[in-house]
Motif scaffolding. Sequence first.
Motif, short mmCIF file in Angstrom:
data_model
loop_
_atom_site.label_atom_id
_atom_site.label_comp_id
_atom_site.label_asym_id
_atom_site.label_seq_id
_atom_site.Cartn_x
_atom_site.Cartn_y
_atom_site.Cartn_z
N UNK A 111 0.83 -1.22 0.00
CA UNK A 111 0.00 0.00 0.00
C UNK A 111 0.86 1.26 0.00
N UNK A 112 1.99 1.23 0.69
CA UNK A 112 2.88 2.41 0.74
C UNK A 112 3.64 2.55 -0.58
N UNK A 113 4.11 1.43 -1.12
CA UNK A 113 4.99 1.49 -2.29
C UNK A 113 4.28 2.03 -3.51
N UNK A 114 3.01 1.71 -3.68
CA UNK A 114 2.30 2.18 -4.87
C UNK A 114 2.08 3.69 -4.84
N UNK A 115 2.31 4.32 -3.68
CA UNK A 115 2.19 5.77 -3.57
C UNK A 115 3.50 6.49 -3.88
N UNK A 116 4.60 5.74 -4.00
CA UNK A 116 5.89 6.37 -4.28
C UNK A 116 5.93 6.82 -5.74
N UNK A 117 6.52 7.98 -6.00
CA UNK A 117 6.57 8.50 -7.37
C UNK A 117 7.21 7.49 -8.32
N UNK A 118 6.53 7.24 -9.45
CA UNK A 118 7.08 6.37 -10.48
C UNK A 118 6.72 4.91 -10.35
N UNK A 119 6.17 4.49 -9.20
CA UNK A 119 5.90 3.06 -9.00
C UNK A 119 4.72 2.60 -9.84
N UNK A 120 3.65 3.39 -9.87
CA UNK A 120 2.52 3.05 -10.74
C UNK A 120 2.77 3.65 -12.11
N UNK A 121 2.25 2.98 -13.14
CA UNK A 121 2.44 3.46 -14.50
C UNK A 121 1.92 4.87 -14.68
#
Length: 255
Positions: free
Chosen positions: A161-171
Amino acid sequence: MIGASLSIVRKSGVMHYDIFTLFPGMFQGPLSESILKRAQEQGLLSIALHNIRDATSDKHHIVDDYPYGGGAGMVMKPDPLFTSVEAVYQGGPIILLSPQGQLFTQQIARELSQEVRLTLICGHYEGIDERVRQHLVTDELSIGDYVLTGGELAAMVVVDAVSRLLPGVLGGEESILEESHSSGLLEYPHYTRPSDYRGWRVPDILLSGNHAEIAGWRRKESLRRTRERRPDLFAKLDLSSKQDRKLLRELEEEQ
Ligand code: 9D3
């Protein structure tokens, strides 16, 4: 220039996780697939798994012991935890995953995503020596009111849940924007081709090309779903806009 590169590291949103567990093998699959795999390959996040048992100094590598005062179950000893965390700690929150923790929410995920390093401690057995809580841990999180076998799955939920909020992680960065836009609402129904599957038709309005009408339909369906399935969320919504009052009137008239 060292100062400049430090500020670049911060702004780039890179996250390092140190995870302390008795079962590092549990993490191999979930953290090595899909979006988290790609994010690690791109250097957007890094995860170090630490086996708490490696920090034991006795012959049998004992990590648990009987509870003082008696009772069922075993308690995690303090020293392997203090020793293993202190060996690598470089700052940031030290989070214990435990059934007694504060409920992990999207708001907490957003706050944690602003950190540079997160330390996650996975409990196992019936509990953990209270001195770990008092003198090592800074935050305690639960992922919900059900009983797991340990903190490992909960730690993976937090990392995800935290990682998908980091810039660039989601397309597409739009997906996160849209998320905060409609926050507090459940999603509207999604459809893709074919427009007729076994006689089940996609709603005509979605094929109309009228983007204002489509946006209105989606908002209405989101409101309908939220009211039906999550009255708790629905009660917190601000529905005072002219559009929402109109959509709600339409929903009432359908009944
Ligand atoms: C009999 C008391 N039990 C508490 C409900 C003891 C106990 C059961 C299961 C203590 C720890 C565990 C293992 N669970 C976790 O470590 C855990 C957890 C969970 O069980 N539910 C939701 N979130 C979390 S975060 C860590």
